[in-house]
Structures are given as C-alpha cells and as structure tokens.
Scaffold this active site. Structure first.
Site, PDB file in Angstrom:
ATOM      1  CD  GLU A   1       0.692  -7.674  -6.650  1.00 55.50           C
ATOM      2  OE1 GLU A   1       0.831  -6.656  -5.961  1.00 55.50           O
ATOM      3  OE2 GLU A   1      -0.357  -7.944  -7.278  1.00 55.50           O
TER       4      GLU A   1
ATOM      5  CD1 TRP B   1      -0.219  -5.017 -10.225  1.00 47.43           C
ATOM      6  CD2 TRP B   1      -0.812  -2.886 -10.487  1.00 47.43           C
ATOM      7  NE1 TRP B   1      -1.553  -4.997 -10.530  1.00 47.43           N
ATOM      8  CE2 TRP B   1      -1.957  -3.695 -10.686  1.00 47.43           C
ATOM      9  CE3 TRP B   1      -0.947  -1.503 -10.595  1.00 47.43           C
ATOM     10  CZ2 TRP B   1      -3.206  -3.160 -11.003  1.00 47.43           C
ATOM     11  CZ3 TRP B   1      -2.195  -0.971 -10.902  1.00 47.43           C
ATOM     12  CH2 TRP B   1      -3.298  -1.788 -11.111  1.00 47.43           C
TER      13      TRP B   1
ATOM     14  CD1 TRP C   1     -11.768  15.549  -0.714  1.00 53.43           C
ATOM     15  CD2 TRP C   1     -12.743  13.562  -0.426  1.00 53.43           C
ATOM     16  NE1 TRP C   1     -11.408  14.767  -1.783  1.00 53.43           N
ATOM     17  CE2 TRP C   1     -11.998  13.526  -1.629  1.00 53.43           C
ATOM     18  CE3 TRP C   1     -13.447  12.413  -0.035  1.00 53.43           C
ATOM     19  CZ2 TRP C   1     -11.920  12.398  -2.440  1.00 53.43           C
ATOM     20  CZ3 TRP C   1     -13.367  11.279  -0.845  1.00 53.43           C
ATOM     21  CH2 TRP C   1     -12.622  11.281  -2.018  1.00 53.43           C
TER      22      TRP C   1
ATOM     23  CG  ASN D   1      -0.873  -5.006  -1.604  1.00 56.56           C
ATOM     24  OD1 ASN D   1      -0.541  -3.833  -1.680  1.00 56.56           O
ATOM     25  ND2 ASN D   1      -1.573  -5.613  -2.558  1.00 56.56           N
TER      26      ASN D   1
ATOM     27  CD1 TRP E   1      -8.208  11.375  -3.030  1.00 64.05           C
ATOM     28  CD2 TRP E   1      -6.003  11.063  -2.919  1.00 64.05           C
ATOM     29  NE1 TRP E   1      -7.627  12.160  -4.003  1.00 64.05           N
ATOM     30  CE2 TRP E   1      -6.282  11.983  -3.968  1.00 64.05           C
ATOM     31  CE3 TRP E   1      -4.685  10.712  -2.673  1.00 64.05           C
ATOM     32  CZ2 TRP E   1      -5.281  12.548  -4.750  1.00 64.05           C
ATOM     33  CZ3 TRP E   1      -3.675  11.279  -3.457  1.00 64.05           C
ATOM     34  CH2 TRP E   1      -3.979  12.190  -4.485  1.00 64.05           C
TER      35      TRP E   1
ATOM     36  CD1 TRP F   1      -2.290   5.791   0.019  1.00 65.98           C
ATOM     37  CD2 TRP F   1      -4.413   6.214   0.574  1.00 65.98           C
ATOM     38  NE1 TRP F   1      -2.452   5.453   1.343  1.00 65.98           N
ATOM     39  CE2 TRP F   1      -3.733   5.709   1.719  1.00 65.98           C
ATOM     40  CE3 TRP F   1      -5.757   6.550   0.691  1.00 65.98           C
ATOM     41  CZ2 TRP F   1      -4.372   5.534   2.948  1.00 65.98           C
ATOM     42  CZ3 TRP F   1      -6.396   6.384   1.916  1.00 65.98           C
ATOM     43  CH2 TRP F   1      -5.706   5.874   3.026  1.00 65.98           C
TER      44      TRP F   1
END
Length: 500
Positions: free
Chosen positions: A291, A294, A322, A360, A378, A401
């Site tokens: 993590e 990341w 969208w 998360n 998004w 996202w």
C-alpha cells in the site's frame, strides 16, 4: 563540514515534524543559523469550505511543531514563524528580512506546487538566494524507479517489483534532523513570537475534529502508530472490512508529514522479512508495504503525466459520454448525501461527510457506483473527495478515481463493475458498518440490511420501515445500469481499437 551559509530559512509545507526531515537535515548541515517558517497560503485557504477539518488539523499540528522547536533550544524567542498570505510573496520577502542566503524545503510534484515553487525560485534568484528542495514525502522520486528503457512505469506490479529490487537500508534510514537543532535556531522577529493562530482565528470553524478520534501532530501520529503495530500481523486479513479496526489510520499524518514515510516503510519492510514471524504475519506486513508502494507509484504517475489532473490517463476515455442534466445532478446529490438506496454506498458517504474519513475498500465501492452505476463523470466524485477527505492527496485521489473509472494507468478493467450488494454481503456480512451509519435499516436482520428493497413487506413492517419514506428505494437498478455502462465503454473501446 563547515557551514555554507551563515543564515538559512527552512520552509515547512507537507512535512510538519522535526525528526527525520530531509530539508531540515540539509539546512542544519549547511547553515550556521536557522529560521523556520510555515505559510498559511491564501491561494489554498480561499478555496476551502469554512468547516474544513484539515485547517484545524494543520493548526494544531503547527502549534505542536512550534512547541517542539522552542523545547529543542529551551528558549522562548525561537520557534516557528507563521505568516499568512501568498507564498510567492512571503518567502522571498522573509528571506530578505532575515538575511538568509538559502531557502530549504521538501519538494512537491503537484502541478500547483511546482508553479508556486518556480515563482519563489525566480524571486529568490533575483535576490541571489539559493532555493534548495529535498526529497522527503516519498521513498523514491519521479525518476528513481524507471523501466529498462528509462521511461516511467504505467502498471503497478512491474513498478512494485522494480521498487523492491531497488530498495536498500539506505533509502529507509532516517535523517538525524534534530541533531544540533537547538544550538542553530535563531531568535524570531518580535512580531512572529505570537502563538500559532487557531482555525477560528483564520476564519474557519472551530471544533471540527471533536469526537473524531483523530489525534493531531507528531504526538498523534505516534499514538496511532503504537496502536497499529500490534495489529500489523493481521493487516492482510482485516484491511477490507470497514466494521473492523484494520487500517493504520495514518494516512492524514502521511499527507501532512507528521510521520515519516521512511519510518513506516522501514517498519513494514523489516516485518515482511522477519523470519521470526509466521508467514501469515509477514504477509500482513508485506501487504501494508505494498500500500505504501502504491503511494509512490501514484506520485510518479502525477509527476510524469500531469494531464491526469484534468483528463483521463488514457486519452481515448475522454470520449466517454457521461450522464448530464438535472436528473444526473439529482443522482449526484443523492450519492453525495448518502441516500442512493444502497446501504453500503450510503453508509460510506455518510462516514465521509461526518468524519472526513472513508475506508479504502469503500472508496473503491463508492467510486465504482458513481461512475458505473450512475454513469457520472469520475471528475465530479474526485472533486467531492478532494473537498471532504482529511487525507486528501492529489496523486492518490486522482489515481484511485481513475482506477475505479477504468480511465487511468493499471486501471480496473472497464467491464469489471462492483456490485454494491455483493460487496456489502462480502465485506460487511453482519451489516455492522451499515447499522452504524444508516440507522434507518438497523432494525432489519443483518442479511436484509444489504438490500432492504428485497425484504418481504412483513419484514419491513416488523422493523418499522417504510421504503420511500424512512429510507429511499434504489436510485438505479444495478443490473440495468451495468448493461448501460458496458455499452457506454464498449463504444469508446471499439473506437480506440480501430484507431490503434
């Protein structure tokens, strides 16, 4: 080594600690005397809601930092200089006022920060003052982990493998940045000896952290870390369940630098390689380390691809149409306010709205729901999280996202769509998290809390629930929304394949 500069200025930004601070360490090595400053930047403050919890977190953390500076020297005339205005104006002016020959800070690759720093650098150069940034809030910088062709990675697993191959104790060792600090701190100007302003004095709401169990400053980070370490061996097993105490809850402290990333990565790395631990415990530590990796990965994506702050990492996905118009706006409001009719989604959004924190796993679920169930851009969700999250970090928020929207690097495949009901059944099986944040359905048996519209009329009546009155019906049908999303993405994917 003898000092290179008689007077230096350390500009604190997202590094609100004295221990293991790269810029402070570099300044101590190169300067005979030091001043420390934090700028309450109006270009940032002006855009924040008046009830923004982060302002209070920063103010309380700054007060602790100021006290630590004074304690390190035992003198009341030293401490943190705190000024409000525009950093581009304040830092060059303060360097001139104090007679500093160099300004030290820790770098920041966010586009706005780069533009700000470029402006400060130009003004300082005109004053013949050096601007000296250091690497501090990530383990590896933008160009330290690259492919064999010296290009940035765009897929996480190869990046992680390269990261792990490169890591050595050197990169994880701490900077002795508190050594000799007290002896080098210079007395502040008389006007700057006043206490650090509170959130209320800055025009923001007071008490925004009350009842949130979010301790601030370095002492708060130490408290949370001490609480997490006994749980680290079980991190892999517990991290995905929002009703369990699984995460470290240190993300906001990493964001504002009240804890060192090197310390956390060192703990995780050493635990993952500790042969005295059973394999499952080592796996827990390795998962936590992953993590943290990341985090580095998203920093380097932002640094090399700044367009992601406005557009899709994959340009083809900018062509997605969208949903828009009043109905789309109403759906967005329902999502923001936690009244979509999907209890896990609503519970997660209410947790965010009331605390500034979201688990998360639920960040992925709610993001997927906004994009692939509601069909909304998004970027609308990204902006809402940016406003609400205590730990908001541009790189991680954008990366997360775009991952959920399948528009980013190493993204979730576009045809993979989280089912909010099965996610609820899997990760909140007893409905404990739902019951806490969506009390309207808490009287239902646990198995019915995930999808109350599937309960029998008698079950709803026994729980005293009338759908559409006490709790909304689902704003969309997941199965129908899924088919619509697959069609929406398939058009873009087909067009992209034809162009390639």
């Amino acid at each position: 080594m003898s000092p290179s500069y008689p007077v230096g200025l350390v500009w604190f930004r997202r590094d609100l600690r004295l221990a293991d601070n790269a810029a402070l360490y570099d300044a101590l090595r190169q300067c005979a005397q030091l001043y420390c400053v934090f700028v309450l930047d109006d270009s940032i403050l002006a855009s924040l809601p008046r009830a923004d919890r982060r302002v209070e977190f920063i103010c309380q953390s700054l007060a602790e930092l100021d006290q630590s500076l004074r304690s390190s020297s035992g003198r009341s005339d030293v401490g943190l200089i705190v000024r409000r205005g525009l950093a581009q104006d304040i830092i060059p002016a303060l360097a001139r006022e104090l007679g500093a020959q160099a300004v030290f800070c820790n770098d920041d690759d966010e586009p706005q920060a780069l533009a700000r720093d470029a402006g400060v650098r130009r003004q300082l150069r005109a004053q013949q003052v050096n601007f000296l940034p250091s690497k501090d809030h990530r383990i590896f910088g933008r160009d330290e982990v690259l492919t064999q062709s010296l290009s940035p990675f765009s897929v996480f697993t190869p990046y992680k493998n390269a990261w792990l191959r490169k890591i050595t104790p050197f990169y994880l060792s701490s900077y002795p940045s508190e050594r000799h600090l007290g002896a080098k701190l210079a007395a502040r100007p008389e006007a700057d000896t006043r206490p650090v302003p509170s959130a209320a004095e800055l025009g923001f709401a007071a008490g925004t952290l009350d009842g949130l169990r979010l301790p601030t400053g370095v002492s708060g980070a130490r408290q949370l870390l001490a609480d997490f370490l006994p749980r680290l061996p079980k991190y892999q097993a517990a991290r995905d369940f929002p009703a369990l105490k699984g995460p470290s809850y240190l993300s906001v402290h990493l964001r504002f630098g009240t804890v060192s990333i090197r310390e956390l990565a060192r703990i995780a790395y050493e635990a993952a390689h500790n042969e005295d631990w059973p394999p499952q415990a080592r796996e827990g530590a390795a998962t936590w380390l992953s993590e943290l990796i990341w985090r580095d990965f998203y920093f380097q994506i932002l640094a090399h691809h700044p367009h992601v702050t406005e557009r899709s990492f994959k340009p083809a996905y900018d062509a997605i149409e969208w949903e828009s118009g009043p109905e789309a706006d109403a759906l967005f409001s329902a999502w923001c306010e936690g009244r979509t009719g999907y209890p896990l989604v609503d519970a997660a959004m209410r947790q965010l709205n009331t605390s500034g924190y979201m688990h998360n796993r639920l960040r992925m679920v709610t993001a997927s729901f906004l994009v692939k169930d509601l069909g909304l851009d998004w970027r609308r969700g990204e902006a809402y999280f940016a406003e609400k999250l205590n730990d908001f970090d541009l790189a991680a928020n954008n990366g997360g996202w775009q991952w959920a929207a399948s528009t980013g690097c190493d993204a979730q495949p576009w045809f993979r769509i989280f089912n909010p009901v099965t996610q609820s059944q899997k990760f909140d099986a007893q409905g404990q998290f739902i019951a806490r944040y969506v009390p309207e359905v808490a009287a239902l048996p646990a198995k019915l809390r995930h999808a109350p519209w599937l309960a029998k009329p008698i079950e709803l009546a026994e729980a005293g629930i009338r759908l559409g009155q006490h709790y909304p019906y689902p704003v969309v049908d997941h199965a129908a929304a899924r088919e619509k999303t697959l069609a929406r993405y398939a058009v873009v994917k087909s067009s992209s394949d034809q162009d390639s």
